[in-house]
Scaffold this motif. Structure first.
Motif: not given
Length: 204
Positions: A16-17, A25, A20, A78-79, A86-87, A43
């Motif tokens: 996932s990182r 996303v 991003r 969300w961040h 984020l997801h 994104h």
């Protein structure tokens, strides 16, 4: 509304990182007559789509690897302090199966109401969305709440409005308070309802 998604084979925190960092996303689509599928989204596209009210309360056309599926947005992560998605979770929509979701309330004619026009009060929008159940074809983008007849110190409950055809209220509260007319500078017309409404919004 339509958006594009891509299936992904690798899962986990590290994957996932990497997604991003590449401007993607991680997301998932589940429900319907198929197994959950992990996907990724662009994104920038999903960031701007999520700013549109209709994207949150409409049947969406998801182009997944060239195949279009009908889905409904279910959750967004969300961040905590950056403008980053984020997801995202989506649910597949089956035309013959009723769905339960929340749709926004669209308040109109508040400035024409006796409470505002004659008495100089403000109207508090106690609820901003409503949980409903309906078939996918009947899903409204929003539910209209006409405040034009709201008098001074009056409350407007759900039973005072007309629901769209095929749509039923699905919340736990029997007859929720939607809006209340309040004196400027204090007071609470809905105090006896226990709603804790604040008159921070003037009529639209």
């Amino acid at each position: 509304m339509k958006f594009t998604a891509t299936t992904r084979d690798v899962q986990g925190t590290s994957a996932s990182r990497r997604l991003r960092r590449a401007g993607r996303v991680p997301a998932i689509v589940y429900g319907g007559n198929a197994e959950p599928t992990v996907i990724s989204l662009d994104h920038n596209q999903i960031f701007h789509d999520l700013r549109k009210e209709a994207f949150h309360a409409s049947i969406l056309n998801m182009d997944l690897d060239g195949k279009v599926e009908s889905v409904l947005l279910r959750a967004v992560q969300w961040h905590p302090y950056k403008p980053l998605v984020l997801h995202v979770d989506f649910q597949r929509v089956v035309a013959s199966q009723a769905l339960t979701t929340k749709v926004p309330l669209n308040f109109i004619n508040g400035d024409l109401s006796p409470a505002v026009k004659l008495h100089g009060q403000v109207i508090s929008h106690v609820l901003t969305e409503l949980e409903i159940t309906c078939l996918p074809a009947d899903l409204p983008v929003n539910i209209q709440v006409d405040l034009g007849a709201l008098d001074a110190n009056a409350n407007l409950h759900l039973d005072a409005i007309s629901m769209p055809a095929g749509v039923q209220y699905a919340g736990n509260e029997e007859n929720p308070l939607l809006a209340a007319a309040l004196p400027v500078g204090g007071g609470s017309a809905g105090a006896e309802e226990g709603d804790g409404a604040e008159g921070e919004e003037s009529a639209e």
